[in-house]
Design an enzyme around this catalytic site. Structure first.
Site, mmCIF file in Angstrom:
data_model
loop_
_atom_site.group_PDB
_atom_site.id
_atom_site.type_symbol
_atom_site.label_atom_id
_atom_site.label_comp_id
_atom_site.label_asym_id
_atom_site.label_seq_id
_atom_site.Cartn_x
_atom_site.Cartn_y
_atom_site.Cartn_z
ATOM 1 N N ILE A 150 55.656 -19.683 96.697
ATOM 2 C CA ILE A 150 56.018 -19.302 95.322
ATOM 3 C C ILE A 150 55.375 -17.962 94.940
ATOM 4 O O ILE A 150 56.041 -17.101 94.354
ATOM 5 C CB ILE A 150 55.629 -20.420 94.321
ATOM 6 C CG1 ILE A 150 56.398 -21.701 94.655
ATOM 7 C CG2 ILE A 150 55.923 -19.980 92.884
ATOM 8 C CD1 ILE A 150 55.991 -22.925 93.877
ATOM 9 N N ARG A 231 49.926 -26.511 88.454
ATOM 10 C CA ARG A 231 49.480 -27.841 88.046
ATOM 11 C C ARG A 231 48.540 -27.713 86.854
ATOM 12 O O ARG A 231 47.688 -26.815 86.818
ATOM 13 C CB ARG A 231 48.728 -28.552 89.189
ATOM 14 C CG ARG A 231 49.620 -29.120 90.275
ATOM 15 C CD ARG A 231 50.527 -30.234 89.770
ATOM 16 N NE ARG A 231 51.370 -30.784 90.816
ATOM 17 C CZ ARG A 231 52.609 -30.367 91.099
ATOM 18 N NH1 ARG A 231 53.168 -29.394 90.405
ATOM 19 N NH2 ARG A 231 53.309 -30.935 92.067
ATOM 20 N N ASP A 254 54.045 -24.295 82.339
ATOM 21 C CA ASP A 254 55.077 -25.287 82.675
ATOM 22 C C ASP A 254 54.410 -26.630 82.964
ATOM 23 O O ASP A 254 55.073 -27.644 83.074
ATOM 24 C CB ASP A 254 55.865 -24.813 83.913
ATOM 25 C CG ASP A 254 57.030 -25.738 84.265
ATOM 26 O OD1 ASP A 254 57.743 -26.168 83.326
ATOM 27 O OD2 ASP A 254 57.224 -26.050 85.452
ATOM 28 N N GLU A 259 49.982 -34.982 81.652
ATOM 29 C CA GLU A 259 51.414 -34.778 81.493
ATOM 30 C C GLU A 259 52.095 -36.149 81.438
ATOM 31 O O GLU A 259 51.719 -37.031 82.213
ATOM 32 C CB GLU A 259 51.920 -34.052 82.749
ATOM 33 C CG GLU A 259 52.822 -32.893 82.468
ATOM 34 C CD GLU A 259 53.078 -32.094 83.741
ATOM 35 O OE1 GLU A 259 53.852 -32.592 84.569
ATOM 36 O OE2 GLU A 259 52.512 -30.999 83.898
ATOM 37 N N HIS A 282 57.554 -28.869 82.516
ATOM 38 C CA HIS A 282 57.464 -29.071 83.980
ATOM 39 C C HIS A 282 58.876 -29.080 84.591
ATOM 40 O O HIS A 282 59.295 -30.054 85.224
ATOM 41 C CB HIS A 282 56.689 -30.335 84.355
ATOM 42 C CG HIS A 282 56.188 -30.297 85.778
ATOM 43 N ND1 HIS A 282 55.072 -30.958 86.205
ATOM 44 C CD2 HIS A 282 56.676 -29.658 86.889
ATOM 45 C CE1 HIS A 282 54.896 -30.752 87.510
ATOM 46 N NE2 HIS A 282 55.865 -29.958 87.958
ATOM 47 N N GLY A 284 59.906 -26.324 86.472
ATOM 48 C CA GLY A 284 59.936 -25.236 87.458
ATOM 49 C C GLY A 284 60.934 -25.476 88.575
ATOM 50 O O GLY A 284 61.646 -24.570 89.013
ATOM 51 N N ALA A 285 61.002 -26.718 89.047
ATOM 52 C CA ALA A 285 61.853 -27.024 90.207
ATOM 53 C C ALA A 285 63.228 -27.521 89.795
ATOM 54 O O ALA A 285 64.039 -27.886 90.647
ATOM 55 C CB ALA A 285 61.171 -28.088 91.056
HETATM 56 N N1 LIG Z 1 56.307 -26.321 88.250
HETATM 57 C C1 LIG Z 1 56.933 -26.915 89.219
HETATM 58 O O1 LIG Z 1 57.930 -27.602 89.025
HETATM 59 C C2 LIG Z 1 56.442 -26.742 90.608
HETATM 60 C C3 LIG Z 1 55.107 -26.523 90.860
HETATM 61 N N2 LIG Z 1 54.683 -26.348 92.143
HETATM 62 C C4 LIG Z 1 53.242 -26.134 92.368
HETATM 63 O O2 LIG Z 1 53.059 -24.870 92.985
HETATM 64 C C5 LIG Z 1 52.084 -25.008 94.013
HETATM 65 C C6 LIG Z 1 52.237 -23.903 95.033
HETATM 66 O O3 LIG Z 1 53.460 -24.079 95.723
HETATM 67 P P1 LIG Z 1 53.831 -23.234 97.029
HETATM 68 O O4 LIG Z 1 53.657 -21.777 96.790
HETATM 69 O O5 LIG Z 1 55.152 -23.725 97.455
HETATM 70 O O6 LIG Z 1 52.702 -23.734 98.032
HETATM 71 P P2 LIG Z 1 52.177 -23.011 99.346
HETATM 72 O O7 LIG Z 1 51.442 -24.053 100.106
HETATM 73 O O8 LIG Z 1 53.279 -22.271 100.013
HETATM 74 O O9 LIG Z 1 51.137 -21.930 98.798
HETATM 75 C C7 LIG Z 1 49.919 -22.250 98.195
HETATM 76 C C8 LIG Z 1 48.924 -21.160 98.599
HETATM 77 O O10 LIG Z 1 47.751 -21.284 97.790
HETATM 78 C C9 LIG Z 1 46.635 -20.962 98.606
HETATM 79 N N3 LIG Z 1 45.453 -21.504 97.945
HETATM 80 C C10 LIG Z 1 45.049 -22.795 97.867
HETATM 81 N N4 LIG Z 1 43.933 -22.874 97.118
HETATM 82 C C11 LIG Z 1 43.619 -21.614 96.734
HETATM 83 C C12 LIG Z 1 42.571 -21.048 95.959
HETATM 84 N N5 LIG Z 1 41.605 -21.801 95.429
HETATM 85 N N6 LIG Z 1 42.556 -19.710 95.770
HETATM 86 C C13 LIG Z 1 43.510 -18.921 96.304
HETATM 87 N N7 LIG Z 1 44.539 -19.394 97.054
HETATM 88 C C14 LIG Z 1 44.579 -20.728 97.254
HETATM 89 C C15 LIG Z 1 46.964 -21.570 99.954
HETATM 90 O O11 LIG Z 1 46.211 -20.956 100.979
HETATM 91 C C16 LIG Z 1 48.472 -21.250 100.060
HETATM 92 O O12 LIG Z 1 48.668 -20.001 100.684
HETATM 93 C C17 LIG Z 1 52.333 -26.425 94.547
HETATM 94 O O13 LIG Z 1 51.198 -26.939 95.207
HETATM 95 C C18 LIG Z 1 52.675 -27.195 93.298
HETATM 96 O O14 LIG Z 1 51.504 -27.726 92.735
HETATM 97 C C19 LIG Z 1 55.546 -26.348 93.200
HETATM 98 C C20 LIG Z 1 56.881 -26.547 93.003
HETATM 99 C C21 LIG Z 1 57.428 -26.850 91.685
HETATM 100 O O1 LIG Z 2 60.391 -32.279 91.056
HETATM 101 C C1 LIG Z 2 59.825 -31.868 90.064
HETATM 102 O O2 LIG Z 2 60.353 -31.788 88.956
HETATM 103 C C2 LIG Z 2 58.385 -31.419 90.187
HETATM 104 C C3 LIG Z 2 58.288 -30.364 91.224
HETATM 105 C C4 LIG Z 2 56.886 -30.030 91.583
HETATM 106 O O3 LIG Z 2 56.018 -29.978 90.765
HETATM 107 C C5 LIG Z 2 56.580 -29.772 93.005
HETATM 108 O O4 LIG Z 2 57.516 -29.652 93.809
HETATM 109 O O5 LIG Z 2 55.386 -29.695 93.334
#
Ligand SMILES: NC(=O)C1=CN([C@@H]2O[C@H](COP(=O)(O)OP(=O)(O)OC[C@H]3O[C@@H](n4cnc5c(N)ncnc54)[C@H](O)[C@@H]3O)[C@@H](O)[C@H]2O)C=CC1
Ligand SMILES: O=C(O)CCC(=O)C(=O)O
Length: 399
Positions: A150, A231, A254, A259, A282, A284-285
Site C-alpha cells: 500500500i 489500523r 479510516d 471499531e 474502514h 479502504g478495501a
Molecule cells: N483500511 C483498510 O481497509 C485496509 C487496511 N490495511 C492495513 O494496511 C496494512 C499494510 O498493508 P500492506 O501494505 O498491504 O502490507 P505489506 O505487508 O505489504 O507492507 C507493510 C510494510 O510495513 C513494514 N513495517 C512493519 N512495521 C513497521 C514499522 N514499525 N515501521 C516501519 N515499517 C514497518 C513492513 O516491513 C512492510 O514492508 C495492513 O497490515 C492492514 O493493517 C490493509 C488493507 C485494507
Molecule cells: O475487508 C475489509 O473491509 C477490511 C480490509 C482490511 O482491513 C485488510 O485487508 O487488512
C-alpha cells in the site's frame, strides 16, 4: 471438504468454491462469538473482518486452513492457529490500490476540507471566504510510514500530484525507494519533522501498537496532516486529540480503536467531532475491484491447498528452521521404508524438524530429506544403511 465463509463474499466466487467440490456454508452475518459453533466441523475457514479467536481455533477440531480475505492478519489469533498446526494465509497486495485511492482521497479532503464544504452547503450556507484557504499538494512533502504494497501504491499516486516523498520502513530497500522517488528517513521522528502529510501503511502488530503518540505528534509541523488507513491500534487517540487541539493537526482516519464489529452500529468517537477531522468507516478495501481480486485470491489459495496440501501466502510457517543437519536418504520406493528409517531416528532420540520425500521418474526410487536439530551419530547412519533392500545411499550435510 467443508468450507465456512463467515463474511460477505461475492456470489460468483461462492460458485467457484463449490466448483472445487467443496461443501460451502455461507454465513455472511456470523460474529466472532458465534464462530466457534459455526466453524466447529469445517476444514477451511474464510473470513474478511470477522475475528477468529482462540475459542474458534480450539472449537474447530477439523480445521486445517484459515484464509483471511484481506491483508492484515491482526483479526486472527495466529499464535493459537500455529499451536495447533493450522495454516493462516492472507491475500497480500490484492486490495492495495483501493486503500491507496482512499488515502489520496483523505489527503485531498483534508487539504481542501471537502466534507466540511459539503456539510455547509447542505445547511444552506455559502462560505467561499472560509474555504478559499487551502495549501495545495504540489511541492508538499508526504511522509510514508511503511513501504509495502500500500505504501508503494500511495507513493505512485502522490508522485502524480508532484508531492515530494520521504519514507520510513523497518526493512529498508534503497533501490525500491529510489525507483519510487522516495527519500529514506533514518527514524520515524525524522519523517515526522520533514512531512507536511504523514500517511501510515504498517500492520497492526503488538509491537506497532501506539507507535503514533505524543512524542511523534510533537515532532510534526503545526497544521500538518496525519492519515491512518492501516489500523486504529497504531495511533493513540488521546494524543491525536491533543495534537489536533494544540498543534492544529489535521487528521484523516479510516480506522479506529475500538471499531464496531458489524456493518452498522452507533459510533461516538472523540475525534470525529473536531473541525480538522475527516473520516471514513474502514472502507479502504471496499471497492468492487478489490473485493473481486481478494475473492479470486481466496479461491486460488483453496484450489492450491486442495491440490498440494499446502497453501500459498501462509503467514505462520517457521522461517528460521531449528534444524542444523540434513540426513539425506536415497531409498527404494517401497512400503515401510520411511517408517523403518524414522524408527531408527527415534531410537537415537533425535527430533525430526522438517522432512520431504521426492519420488524419481518411474517411482522406483525416492530421496527423503530429513532435517534434524543435531548431527546423528555414526551408529545411527550405519544402522539406516544396513536396512537390507531398502536403502541406496545415506549422506549427512549441514543445513
Ligand atoms: N483500511 C483498510 O481497509 C485496509 C487496511 N490495511 C492495513 O494496511 C496494512 C499494510 O498493508 P500492506 O501494505 O498491504 O502490507 P505489506 O505487508 O505489504 O507492507 C507493510 C510494510 O510495513 C513494514 N513495517 C512493519 N512495521 C513497521 C514499522 N514499525 N515501521 C516501519 N515499517 C514497518 C513492513 O516491513 C512492510 O514492508 C495492513 O497490515 C492492514 O493493517 C490493509 C488493507 C485494507
Ligand atoms: O475487508 C475489509 O473491509 C477490511 C480490509 C482490511 O482491513 C485488510 O485487508 O487488512
Amino acid at each position: 471438504m467443508r468450507v465456512v465463509i463467515a463474511d460477505k463474499f461475492p456470489e460468483n466466487y461462492l460458485l467457484e468454491f463449490r466448483s472445487l467440490g467443496l461443501e460451502v456454508e455461507y454465513r455472511p452475518e456470523a460474529s466472532a462469538t458465534e464462530l466457534p459453533a459455526i466453524a466447529g466441523d469445517c476444514e477451511i475457514l474464510v473470513v474478511r473482518s470477522t475475528k477468529v479467536t482462540r475459542e474458534t481455533i480450539e472449537a474447530a477440531s477439523r480445521l486445517q486452513l484459515v484464509i483471511r480475505a484481506g491483508a492484515g492478519i491482526d483479526t486472527i489469533d495466529v499464535d493459537a492457529a500455529s499451536a495447533r498446526g493450522i495454516y493462516v494465509t492472507n491475500c497480500p497486495g490484492k486490495n492495495s490500490v483501493a486503500v491507496a485511492e482512499l488515502t489520496v482521497g483523505l489527503i485531498l479532503a483534508l487539504d481542501r476540507r471537502i466534507p466540511q464544504n459539503t456539510a455547509d452547503l447542505r445547511e444552506g450556507q455559502w462560505n467561499k471566504k472560509e474555504y478559499s484557504k487551502a495549501d495545495g499538494l504540489k511541492g508538499k512533502t508526504l511522509g510514508l510510514v511503511g513501504l509495502g504494497s500500500i505504501g508503494q501504491a500511495v507513493a505512485r499516486r502522490a508522485a502524480a500530484f508532484e508531492m515530494n516523498l520521504v519514507g520510513y520502513t523497518r526493512s529498508p530497500h534503497l533501490e525500491l525507494a529510489q525507483s519510487l522517488g522516495i527519500v529514506p528517513c533514518a527514524t520515524l521522528f525524522e519523517l515526522a519533522e520533514r512531512s507536511d502529510v504523514v500517511s501510515v501503511h504498517i500492520p497492526g502488530t503488538a509491537e506497532n501498537r501506539g507507535l503514533f503518540g505524543d512524542a511523534f505528534f510533537a515532532r510534526m509541523k503545526h497544521g500538518a496532516s496525519f492519515v491512518n488507513t492501516s489500523r486504529g491500534s497504531l495511533h493513540d487517540t488521546a494524543a491525536l486529540e491533543k495534537a489536533m487541539r494544540e498543534r492544529n493537526l489535521r487528521v484523516g482516519l479510516d480506522v479506529y480503536n475500538p471499531e464496531p464489529e458489524g456493518g452498522t452500529a452507533s459510533f461516538d468517537h472523540p475525534l470525529c467531532k473536531l473541525p480538522g477531522f475527516v473520516g471514513t468507516h474502514h472502507i479502504g478495501a471496499s471497492t468492487e475491484q478489490a473485493q473481486n481480486a481478494i475473492a479470486a485470491e481466496a479461491v486460488r489459495i483453496c484450489r492450491e491447498f486442495i491440490k498440494l496440501g499446502q497453501p500459498q501466502n501462509a503467514v505462520n510457517i517457521e522461517r528460521a528452521s531449528p534444524a542444523k543437519v540434513q540426513l539425506i536418504v536415497r531409498h527404494y520406493d517401497r512400503v515401510g521404508v520411511l517408517a523403518s528409517v524414522l524408527a531408527i531416528v527415534r531410537k537415537y532420540g533425535l527430533n525430526v524438524e522438517e522432512m520431504t520425500n521426492t519420488i524419481f521418474a518411474g517411482a522406483k526410487a525416492a530421496v527423503a530429506t530429513i532435517r534434524l536439530a543435531s548431527a546423528p551419530p555414526l551408529a545411527m547412519t550405519t544402522e539406516i544403511e544396513d536396512l537390507k533392500d531398502q536403502i541406496i545411499q545415506v549422506t549427512v550435510k549441514p543445513f
